[in-house]
Design an enzyme around this catalytic site. Structure first.
Site, PDB file in Angstrom:
ATOM      1  N   ASP A 172       0.863  -1.187   0.000  1.00 15.07           N
ATOM      2  CA  ASP A 172       0.000   0.000   0.000  1.00 15.07           C
ATOM      3  C   ASP A 172       0.901   1.239   0.000  1.00 15.07           C
ATOM      4  OD1 ASP A 172       0.952   0.294   2.615  1.00 15.07           O
ATOM      5  OD2 ASP A 172      -0.900  -0.412   3.539  1.00 15.07           O
ATOM      6  N   ALA A 173       0.324   2.412   0.163  1.00 13.54           N
ATOM      7  CA  ALA A 173       1.081   3.661   0.117  1.00 13.54           C
ATOM      8  C   ALA A 173       2.139   3.756   1.218  1.00 13.54           C
ATOM      9  CB  ALA A 173       0.130   4.851   0.205  1.00 13.54           C
TER      10      ALA A 173
END
Length: 162
Positions: free
Chosen positions: A20-21
Protein backbone atom coordinates in the site's frame (compact mmCIF):
# COMPACT_ATOMS: atom_id res chain seq x y z
CA UNK A 1 10.48 -40.81 5.02
CA UNK A 2 7.39 -39.25 3.45
CA UNK A 3 8.28 -35.69 2.38
CA UNK A 4 4.63 -34.59 2.48
CA UNK A 5 5.08 -34.02 6.22
CA UNK A 6 7.74 -31.41 5.39
CA UNK A 7 6.36 -28.12 4.05
CA UNK A 8 7.49 -26.91 0.63
CA UNK A 9 9.13 -23.48 0.84
CA UNK A 10 8.97 -20.82 -1.88
CA UNK A 11 11.08 -17.62 -1.57
CA UNK A 12 9.50 -14.36 -2.63
CA UNK A 13 10.59 -10.70 -2.61
CA UNK A 14 8.05 -7.96 -1.75
CA UNK A 15 7.78 -5.38 -4.55
CA UNK A 16 6.08 -1.95 -4.73
CA UNK A 17 3.09 -3.53 -6.48
CA UNK A 18 2.51 -5.74 -3.41
CA UNK A 19 2.29 -2.83 -0.96
CA UNK A 20 0.00 0.00 0.00
CA UNK A 21 1.08 3.66 0.12
CA UNK A 22 2.92 3.01 3.40
CA UNK A 23 5.09 0.24 1.96
CA UNK A 24 3.21 -2.49 3.85
CA UNK A 25 1.98 -5.60 2.02
CA UNK A 26 -1.73 -5.27 1.24
CA UNK A 27 -3.59 -8.05 3.05
CA UNK A 28 -5.17 -9.62 -0.07
CA UNK A 29 -1.73 -10.10 -1.62
CA UNK A 30 -0.98 -12.92 0.82
CA UNK A 31 -3.53 -14.97 -1.14
CA UNK A 32 -1.49 -14.23 -4.29
CA UNK A 33 1.69 -15.26 -2.50
CA UNK A 34 0.02 -18.50 -1.37
CA UNK A 35 -1.13 -19.16 -4.95
CA UNK A 36 2.38 -18.66 -6.33
CA UNK A 37 3.80 -21.08 -3.77
CA UNK A 38 1.14 -23.73 -4.58
CA UNK A 39 1.95 -23.40 -8.28
CA UNK A 40 5.69 -23.81 -7.64
CA UNK A 41 5.01 -26.72 -5.23
CA UNK A 42 3.16 -28.56 -8.01
CA UNK A 43 5.76 -27.60 -10.63
CA UNK A 44 8.64 -28.77 -8.41
CA UNK A 45 6.94 -32.16 -8.18
CA UNK A 46 6.54 -32.37 -11.95
CA UNK A 47 2.97 -31.13 -12.43
CA UNK A 48 2.67 -28.01 -14.54
CA UNK A 49 -0.86 -26.65 -14.19
CA UNK A 50 -1.15 -25.57 -17.84
CA UNK A 51 -0.11 -29.05 -19.01
CA UNK A 52 -2.69 -30.56 -16.65
CA UNK A 53 -5.36 -28.30 -18.15
CA UNK A 54 -4.40 -28.94 -21.76
CA UNK A 55 -3.55 -32.66 -21.59
CA UNK A 56 -6.00 -33.92 -18.97
CA UNK A 57 -8.69 -31.19 -19.17
CA UNK A 58 -8.31 -30.77 -15.38
CA UNK A 59 -7.53 -27.79 -13.21
CA UNK A 60 -7.50 -26.80 -9.55
CA UNK A 61 -9.75 -24.10 -8.21
CA UNK A 62 -9.84 -22.56 -4.75
CA UNK A 63 -13.09 -23.41 -3.00
CA UNK A 64 -12.41 -22.08 0.49
CA UNK A 65 -9.87 -19.92 2.30
CA UNK A 66 -9.24 -18.89 5.85
CA UNK A 67 -6.32 -16.53 6.52
CA UNK A 68 -5.01 -15.16 9.80
CA UNK A 69 -2.80 -12.07 9.67
CA UNK A 70 -0.21 -11.70 12.42
CA UNK A 71 2.54 -9.27 11.40
CA UNK A 72 3.13 -6.97 8.41
CA UNK A 73 5.62 -7.55 5.62
CA UNK A 74 7.21 -4.50 4.04
CA UNK A 75 8.74 -3.40 0.78
CA UNK A 76 11.91 -5.37 -0.12
CA UNK A 77 11.38 -8.05 2.55
CA UNK A 78 12.36 -11.59 1.57
CA UNK A 79 9.50 -13.94 2.41
CA UNK A 80 9.26 -17.68 2.60
CA UNK A 81 5.86 -19.11 1.69
CA UNK A 82 5.19 -22.70 2.72
CA UNK A 83 2.77 -25.33 1.43
CA UNK A 84 1.82 -28.37 3.49
CA UNK A 85 -0.90 -30.89 2.72
CA UNK A 86 -3.28 -31.38 5.64
CA UNK A 87 -5.84 -33.56 3.91
CA UNK A 88 -6.25 -35.11 0.46
CA UNK A 89 -9.38 -36.67 -0.92
CA UNK A 90 -10.52 -37.92 -4.31
CA UNK A 91 -11.39 -34.47 -5.69
CA UNK A 92 -9.93 -31.95 -3.24
CA UNK A 93 -7.04 -31.12 -0.95
CA UNK A 94 -6.79 -28.94 2.12
CA UNK A 95 -3.45 -27.18 2.35
CA UNK A 96 -1.91 -25.23 5.22
CA UNK A 97 0.24 -22.29 4.19
CA UNK A 98 2.37 -19.78 6.04
CA UNK A 99 4.17 -16.58 5.07
CA UNK A 100 7.31 -15.81 7.06
CA UNK A 101 9.96 -13.14 7.03
CA UNK A 102 12.91 -14.88 8.64
CA UNK A 103 11.52 -16.45 11.80
CA UNK A 104 8.62 -13.98 12.02
CA UNK A 105 5.23 -15.48 11.11
CA UNK A 106 3.30 -12.95 9.03
CA UNK A 107 0.18 -14.82 7.92
CA UNK A 108 -1.13 -18.35 7.83
CA UNK A 109 -4.05 -19.90 6.09
CA UNK A 110 -5.95 -23.00 5.24
CA UNK A 111 -6.76 -23.26 1.55
CA UNK A 112 -9.07 -25.89 0.06
CA UNK A 113 -8.52 -26.61 -3.61
CA UNK A 114 -10.73 -28.77 -5.77
CA UNK A 115 -9.98 -30.59 -8.99
CA UNK A 116 -12.49 -29.77 -11.74
CA UNK A 117 -13.03 -30.51 -15.41
CA UNK A 118 -11.55 -27.55 -17.30
CA UNK A 119 -14.55 -27.35 -19.65
CA UNK A 120 -17.51 -27.87 -17.32
CA UNK A 121 -16.01 -26.88 -13.93
CA UNK A 122 -17.64 -30.01 -12.49
CA UNK A 123 -15.68 -31.86 -9.79
CA UNK A 124 -13.25 -34.47 -11.15
CA UNK A 125 -11.01 -37.00 -9.47
CA UNK A 126 -7.42 -36.02 -8.88
CA UNK A 127 -5.43 -38.43 -11.08
CA UNK A 128 -3.92 -41.32 -9.11
CA UNK A 129 -0.54 -40.58 -10.72
CA UNK A 130 -0.70 -37.07 -9.28
CA UNK A 131 -1.65 -38.23 -5.79
CA UNK A 132 1.23 -40.69 -5.90
CA UNK A 133 3.60 -38.08 -7.34
CA UNK A 134 2.66 -35.71 -4.54
CA UNK A 135 3.13 -38.63 -2.13
CA UNK A 136 -0.35 -38.17 -0.73
CA UNK A 137 -1.09 -41.85 -0.90
CA UNK A 138 1.08 -44.88 -0.30
CA UNK A 139 2.74 -46.51 -3.29
CA UNK A 140 0.48 -48.51 -5.53
CA UNK A 141 0.66 -52.28 -4.86
CA UNK A 142 2.50 -54.25 -7.54
CA UNK A 143 -0.75 -55.89 -8.68
CA UNK A 144 -2.76 -52.65 -8.48
CA UNK A 145 -4.03 -50.59 -11.38
CA UNK A 146 -1.56 -48.63 -13.45
CA UNK A 147 -2.13 -45.00 -14.38
CA UNK A 148 -3.37 -44.24 -17.87
CA UNK A 149 -0.64 -43.19 -20.32
CA UNK A 150 -1.88 -39.60 -20.28
CA UNK A 151 -1.86 -39.46 -16.48
CA UNK A 152 1.58 -41.02 -16.42
CA UNK A 153 2.82 -38.36 -18.86
CA UNK A 154 1.98 -35.70 -16.28
CA UNK A 155 4.79 -37.11 -14.14
CA UNK A 156 7.35 -35.70 -16.56
CA UNK A 157 9.07 -32.71 -14.95
CA UNK A 158 7.87 -29.35 -16.15
CA UNK A 159 10.34 -27.44 -18.28
CA UNK A 160 12.00 -24.59 -16.38
CA UNK A 161 10.76 -21.13 -17.20
CA UNK A 162 12.96 -18.11 -17.59
Amino acid sequence: MNDVALPFEHPLRVYWEDTDAGGVVFYANYLKFFERARTEWLRQRGFAQEALRQQERLMFIVSQTSVRYLSPARLDDWLSISVEVHEAGRVSMTLFQQARCGERLLAEGEIRIGCVNADSFKPSRIPAAMLEGLQLRGSRPADGPTPSPSAASMLQPAAPTA
